[in-house]
Design a protein around this motif. Sequence first.
Motif, PDB file in Angstrom:
ATOM      1  N   ALA A  38       0.822  -1.222   0.000  1.00 12.35           N
ATOM      2  CA  ALA A  38       0.000   0.000   0.000  1.00 12.35           C
ATOM      3  C   ALA A  38       0.851   1.265   0.000  1.00 12.35           C
ATOM      4  N   ALA A  39       1.855   1.316   0.865  1.00 12.38           N
ATOM      5  CA  ALA A  39       2.635   2.546   1.012  1.00 12.38           C
ATOM      6  C   ALA A  39       3.513   2.824  -0.197  1.00 12.38           C
ATOM      7  N   ASP A  40       3.579   1.879  -1.135  1.00 18.58           N
ATOM      8  CA  ASP A  40       4.392   2.089  -2.339  1.00 18.58           C
ATOM      9  C   ASP A  40       3.653   2.929  -3.381  1.00 18.58           C
ATOM     10  N   ASN A  41       2.382   3.190  -3.137  1.00 24.69           N
ATOM     11  CA  ASN A  41       1.598   3.955  -4.118  1.00 24.69           C
ATOM     12  C   ASN A  41       1.839   5.448  -3.953  1.00 24.69           C
ATOM     13  N   HIS A  42       1.779   6.127  -5.068  1.00 27.30           N
ATOM     14  CA  HIS A  42       2.130   7.543  -5.053  1.00 27.30           C
ATOM     15  C   HIS A  42       1.361   8.259  -6.163  1.00 27.30           C
ATOM     16  N   PRO A  43       0.045   8.393  -6.002  1.00 25.81           N
ATOM     17  CA  PRO A  43      -0.719   9.075  -7.058  1.00 25.81           C
ATOM     18  C   PRO A  43      -0.300  10.542  -7.189  1.00 25.81           C
ATOM     19  N   ASP A  44      -0.512  11.084  -8.358  1.00 30.90           N
ATOM     20  CA  ASP A  44      -0.133  12.485  -8.606  1.00 30.90           C
ATOM     21  C   ASP A  44      -0.799  13.409  -7.598  1.00 30.90           C
ATOM     22  N   GLY A  45      -0.054  14.378  -7.130  1.00 26.61           N
ATOM     23  CA  GLY A  45      -0.606  15.381  -6.229  1.00 26.61           C
ATOM     24  C   GLY A  45      -0.784  14.906  -4.812  1.00 26.61           C
ATOM     25  N   MET A  46      -0.199  13.779  -4.501  1.00 21.78           N
ATOM     26  CA  MET A  46      -0.423  13.168  -3.193  1.00 21.78           C
ATOM     27  C   MET A  46       0.176  13.988  -2.052  1.00 21.78           C
ATOM     28  N   LEU A  47      -0.558  14.043  -0.955  1.00 13.71           N
ATOM     29  CA  LEU A  47      -0.077  14.664   0.280  1.00 13.71           C
ATOM     30  C   LEU A  47       0.227  13.567   1.304  1.00 13.71           C
ATOM     31  N   GLU A 123       2.925  18.647   2.356  1.00 18.02           N
ATOM     32  CA  GLU A 123       3.412  18.320   1.019  1.00 18.02           C
ATOM     33  C   GLU A 123       4.471  17.231   1.045  1.00 18.02           C
ATOM     34  N   THR A 124       5.192  17.128   2.164  1.00 19.40           N
ATOM     35  CA  THR A 124       6.219  16.085   2.268  1.00 19.40           C
ATOM     36  C   THR A 124       6.043  15.345   3.593  1.00 19.40           C
ATOM     37  N   LEU A 125       6.615  14.163   3.620  1.00 17.88           N
ATOM     38  CA  LEU A 125       6.584  13.372   4.848  1.00 17.88           C
ATOM     39  C   LEU A 125       7.350  14.089   5.960  1.00 17.88           C
ATOM     40  N   GLU A 126       8.467  14.717   5.585  1.00 24.41           N
ATOM     41  CA  GLU A 126       9.293  15.394   6.579  1.00 24.41           C
ATOM     42  C   GLU A 126       8.503  16.523   7.237  1.00 24.41           C
ATOM     43  N   GLU A 198       5.152  -4.884   7.679  1.00 23.40           N
ATOM     44  CA  GLU A 198       4.559  -3.729   6.992  1.00 23.40           C
ATOM     45  C   GLU A 198       3.694  -2.961   7.977  1.00 23.40           C
ATOM     46  N   PRO A 199       4.095  -1.746   8.338  1.00 21.76           N
ATOM     47  CA  PRO A 199       3.192  -0.942   9.162  1.00 21.76           C
ATOM     48  C   PRO A 199       1.913  -0.659   8.374  1.00 21.76           C
ATOM     49  N   HIS A 200       0.824  -0.529   9.095  1.00 25.21           N
ATOM     50  CA  HIS A 200      -0.448  -0.223   8.437  1.00 25.21           C
ATOM     51  C   HIS A 200      -0.297   1.044   7.596  1.00 25.21           C
ATOM     52  N   ALA A 201      -0.925   1.046   6.455  1.00 22.76           N
ATOM     53  CA  ALA A 201      -0.772   2.171   5.537  1.00 22.76           C
ATOM     54  C   ALA A 201      -2.053   2.331   4.745  1.00 22.76           C
ATOM     55  N   ILE A 202      -2.288   3.544   4.295  1.00 22.48           N
ATOM     56  CA  ILE A 202      -3.438   3.780   3.424  1.00 22.48           C
ATOM     57  C   ILE A 202      -3.116   4.931   2.491  1.00 22.48           C
ATOM     58  N   VAL A 203      -3.475   4.750   1.236  1.00 17.54           N
ATOM     59  CA  VAL A 203      -3.448   5.861   0.285  1.00 17.54           C
ATOM     60  C   VAL A 203      -4.882   6.018  -0.201  1.00 17.54           C
ATOM     61  N   ALA A 204      -5.450   7.192   0.075  1.00 18.54           N
ATOM     62  CA  ALA A 204      -6.869   7.425  -0.223  1.00 18.54           C
ATOM     63  C   ALA A 204      -6.995   8.456  -1.330  1.00 18.54           C
ATOM     64  N   ALA A 205      -7.840   8.150  -2.298  1.00 21.36           N
ATOM     65  CA  ALA A 205      -8.084   9.100  -3.395  1.00 21.36           C
ATOM     66  C   ALA A 205      -9.574   9.103  -3.726  1.00 21.36           C
ATOM     67  N   TRP A 206     -10.147  10.283  -3.777  1.00 19.90           N
ATOM     68  CA  TRP A 206     -11.559  10.442  -4.146  1.00 19.90           C
ATOM     69  C   TRP A 206     -11.670  10.882  -5.596  1.00 19.90           C
ATOM     70  N   LYS A 267     -10.670  13.973   1.178  1.00 16.82           N
ATOM     71  CA  LYS A 267     -11.929  14.586   0.710  1.00 16.82           C
ATOM     72  C   LYS A 267     -11.893  16.104   0.917  1.00 16.82           C
ATOM     73  N   MET A 268     -11.459  16.509   2.106  1.00 15.95           N
ATOM     74  CA  MET A 268     -11.381  17.936   2.429  1.00 15.95           C
ATOM     75  C   MET A 268     -10.479  18.689   1.467  1.00 15.95           C
ATOM     76  N   LEU A 269      -9.340  18.093   1.179  1.00 15.31           N
ATOM     77  CA  LEU A 269      -8.303  18.795   0.417  1.00 15.31           C
ATOM     78  C   LEU A 269      -8.378  18.473  -1.068  1.00 15.31           C
ATOM     79  N   ASP A 270      -9.244  17.519  -1.413  1.00 13.99           N
ATOM     80  CA  ASP A 270      -9.425  17.111  -2.804  1.00 13.99           C
ATOM     81  C   ASP A 270      -8.104  16.702  -3.451  1.00 13.99           C
ATOM     82  N   ARG A 271      -7.273  16.024  -2.667  1.00 16.49           N
ATOM     83  CA  ARG A 271      -6.025  15.459  -3.184  1.00 16.49           C
ATOM     84  C   ARG A 271      -5.820  14.102  -2.525  1.00 16.49           C
ATOM     85  N   PRO A 272      -5.144  13.210  -3.205  1.00 18.97           N
ATOM     86  CA  PRO A 272      -4.856  11.923  -2.564  1.00 18.97           C
ATOM     87  C   PRO A 272      -3.970  12.133  -1.332  1.00 18.97           C
ATOM     88  N   VAL A 273      -4.189  11.333  -0.334  1.00 19.33           N
ATOM     89  CA  VAL A 273      -3.405  11.448   0.902  1.00 19.33           C
ATOM     90  C   VAL A 273      -2.890  10.069   1.295  1.00 19.33           C
TER      91      VAL A 273
END
Lengths: 755, 352, 163
Positions: A38-47, A123-126, A198-206, A267-273
């Motif tokens: 899951a954490a390997d995913n990186h859709p465009d514009g992701m936060l 914008e970044t993990l850091e 694998e720590p729990h992970a989620i990439v969410a995109a609306w 959903k709030m930010l209208d970007r994948p997170v």
Amino acid sequence: MSSVVPMPAAQRRFGSNSGQPMTRRDGVLKVTGAATYAADNHPDGMLYAVTADATIARGRVVGLNVAAAKAHPGVVEVLTPANRPALAMDPDAKPHMFAFRTEVLQDETVRYAGQPIALVVAETLEAASEGARLLAPRYEAETPRLGFDGVESFEPEAVGVGSPPTTVKGDVEAGLAGAARTVEARFETPPQYHNAMEPHAIVAAWDGDRLTLDTPNQALVMSTAAFGAWFGVPAENVTIRSPFLGGGFGSKAIIFGAQVLTILAAKMLDRPVKYVLRRDQMFGPVGHRGATRQDFRIGLDDAGRLTALEHVTTSSTSSFENFLEPASNASHNLYATPALAARHSGVRWDVGTPGPMRAPGEASGSAALESAIDEAAFAAGLDPLEFRLRNYAEEDPASGKPFSAKALRECYAEGARRFGWADRPLAPRQMTDGAGRLVGWGMGTALFHAPMFQAKARAVLKADGTAVVETAGVDMGQGAWTALAQLAADGVGLDIDAVEFRSGHSGLPDGGIAGGSGHTATAGGALHAAGRDAIARLTELAVADERSPLFGAGNVGVEARDGRLHRADDPSRSESYGEILARAGLDAIEGTGQGARDPASAGDYAMFSHGAVFAEVKVDPELGQIRVSRLVGAFAAGRIVNPRLASSQLYGGMVWGLGFALEEEAVHDRRSGRIMNADLAGYHVPVNADVAEMDVILVDEVDPHVNPLGIKGVGEIGITGTVGAIANAVFHATGIRVRRFPILPADLLGAAGAA
Amino acid sequence: MNLFEYVRPASVDEAVAAASEPGSAYLGAGTNLLDLMKGGVSTPDRLVDLTHLPDLDRIETLPDGSTRIGALVRNAALPRDADFARRFPAVAEALLSGASAQLRNAATLAGNLMQRTRCAYFYDTASACNKRMPGAGCDAVGGENRAHAVLGWSDHCIAVHPSDLCVALTALGAIVEIAGTAGRRDVPIADFYRLPGETPEKETALAAGEMVVAVRLPADAAAFAANQRYLKVRERTSYAFALASAAAALTIADGRIVEARVALGGVAPVPWRAVAAEAALAGAAPERAAFERAAEAAFAEARPSGDNAYKIELGRRVVARVLAMAAAGTPERLPALPASPFAEPAGVAAHV
Amino acid sequence: MNLSLTVNGEPRQIVLDDPRVTLLDLLRERMHLTGSKKGCDRGQCGACTVLVDGRRVNSCLTLAVSLDGASVTTIEGLADGDRLHPVQQAFIDHDGFQCGFCTPGQIMSAVGLILEGEAGDDPERVREAMSGNICRCGAYKGITEAVIDAAAKIASDKQRDAA
């Protein structure tokens, strides 16, 4: 389904795929780094999202420096109870038993250390990580509740997932009163944490009101509805992709609050997170194995037979949920006794809610039961194996039902032979190695339920002689992509290389839940049945078609193998799937199948996998350090679909048993309630050097009742039996009985000098 | 992790100048520092990256016979250097018993010397810790302190020093070479580390801006090569910190111990030189009775700092055992499980 | 900050806008080389193991900016096209993994170990040397067998190439 291929379940012929020790079909992807978690995913514009977590175990958050977090470069948004948008579900409701109450910033209350109290998106993990740190929360803290002593216990309505808390057969008090000798012992097991790699992970995109999630999940289709409910969207609007899970062990079956918050932020930010737990965050919000205190009273007659067995467990749960480790249930099904009592109570701690963790109930219960049985054998002056044979249960002690199959005697015999058990001296402290270390041999009986759940599958035979077979199954390392494909290929009568197996996606037919050691039987049963259904439909075409060599074979039946249908009475008369489909003008033919237990056999039989584990430990007599030098496990679990992968599952379970016996324990500071070893340096799990010689024996067993394929699970049984075997070996080596897990060097310093 | 300024000096002089600014920290491999920064335990404003400095990655023999190890020599390089490992086998064994192969490949000598305690209360920023925040108190006192110190601790700090390497270096009387804006100086390792007393945040003799540039093992340290070992009791077979460890080095002549060196790990806030134990051994026959007397002497001043009284007895046994192992002679090849009680193959007595 | 790195044999110029980025996060989040895994981010599990200048290290505890001039090999750079590296093949043959999450780190660690040349065919030395790579599935038996098998294969390939 058609009855054109009638075969009694017990004698069903199998194709050439199952039973073969094939290597993993996903092996190349996994060894090249191409398998996508899951954490390997990186859709465009992701936060990136990071939660801030409570550092108190009980109380309230009274201040968060949101301004400081927001001022950090790159921070986009900070979610707190003050600004969190509404959700469509009440986090403190419990719509079904797999829904656990969780934290989604509904208020400022803190109910365990590590509870998420804000979500920072950047914008970044850091930047997100530092933003979370800068929130610097302030609290009103209350004294946390922990421990078994001085805490009020409660009588639960159920233990585990819906099990009755009390089982009583016969009269235990009478059994104890009439006993030639009695054994009483109290054991304790600590809180343990799954810690999948694998720590729990989620990439969410609306996309509008459609939600796509990349997240590891042990119950894909069920979870689409559960996620959707939080946002008021129907299950069909939710897609979950979970092609690979980096281990689950029970912790990835249940939705937790930060997943919901991540979806909300997207959903709030209208970007994948993307949200990925840090390792320390695995110690709180995503379940654990609750601590137990287990009391035994055992009565024995002169011949070392049980007259009574009482197993009473108190286990820990959270302040807001009720999951209790059903440890006493381990005594239900193993040893014959005229009087059996298994009871449970709970204590409420200010911790995250415990949940199912590899062999829930059975692992903790078996650890204590097998140790107690060893104590009983010692009290009776009997070899532990002989003692277990004298108390062998020919029928299920709890239900009185016959076993669907039970090759435990064979497990004992084959394991003992491989291990060399016959040479074991009865008394402890009799053996040393050439270097002066104490050597001990111990054993334990392994047992685990053979459940089935509900699953569906689809099989499509194609005119080119291949097939597509699919179900929304789950591979968290058990080897489902291989074992399920083997069963699927047998179902459609094709070589596995001619079968495209699809899984790990919620858009496929419901593969059910991967847990309880029931996934291969359930999803595999559905896949096989779907293939059989497709073959049956194909057979109907062929036998009704006078141009087919199979015309009129409906009464004698046909067999599907290697991509052809053969007359049962004359195998030389056959036709390929492609020819049949072509003549019928079809590109493909589809079948569907279900996996579920036949209700009749479910009521008539007690169904379990069994095993026997033998352990050799070495103990430095002065320094107390312990090493498991040999482990032999013999297991009978019905039909083995893939011996290579089944063995690996069993090895893994035994390694977990080693960790349980000697290493794993979450240590709370009693004043703050925080876990002080919430990392992989402090919370020890076995490392490679802990694992010396290991052997697994797969004992033949035909189970005609458990399901049409005769399959039981092997995912959890390995841990049962092993813990007790190691603890008993430590006793045999040192003469010291440690009744609190894990057994540590400090517990054995008394071994020096004792005769 | 907080934002910081990254500085890459070209020389030691540039490095100490840069690090003299308040809020600076030296970056070696980062295997401990990054860990601390990720947890918010350490929040430096400036990182002075030493890893590109020239000439600090050498192991060399000096004209006076001493062996000089540069600050940037990777931990793995010492046991891998056959000549070094032959002359200082306990150093090699201690190194190989610590951390993991990956960490040893990265971590530097100076980084090992400078690593911070693994006390959970030091790491947990929500806990009171006098090391992390002077004057805050010590939550390890009265807390989960099974692994804490039994020697040299104070009411202000009961943490233990985590290094294995430094225990062996302490036994062998290593000298720490230090550079600062005021120039260079040498400090014996026993004086390099400070007991916590009332100022547990002051862990070493380094002044602000000073850095370790090398460690020297004096010429006489090589005299112990034939009889030196390191032993470490752990709660798993590998990849764990010591509950108690010890390095022992002996010179033996005519059936008598001429000189003994003993240092302890995992039991004190610093790598602990057991001087009384050494004195008890001098002139004694290398036998169990002498080893047990030495073990008693090593822990004569020990007292539990909490729920850890067992470490006193365990520590004594570690000392007695490691002395027996050293007396039995340095093995030709380091064992498969370095410093482990399970290191000795069957047939070789693990205890005498 | 400008940074020259060779990644899997390919020279790369990297502009870093943030000094905090670790090698692991650089690989995963900025270069999209996601084979290296983050299991603990603290050097306690080994899932992030890569080779830096031929040595196996934890990429999570390595500050990217300090690696200027280094050569990094990740799991993505190990196979020769479709031909698996002997360690990769041995992990499949010996079932040295289950969930696969720790596997890239295990394999890179094994490659590093074989380059170090110190464990040979002694299972105890292999176990000890691989103990910085935690496998929660408990596939250690297969891992140890795979490392020994691959080391032998690599040695015999070398001999053959030399002959």
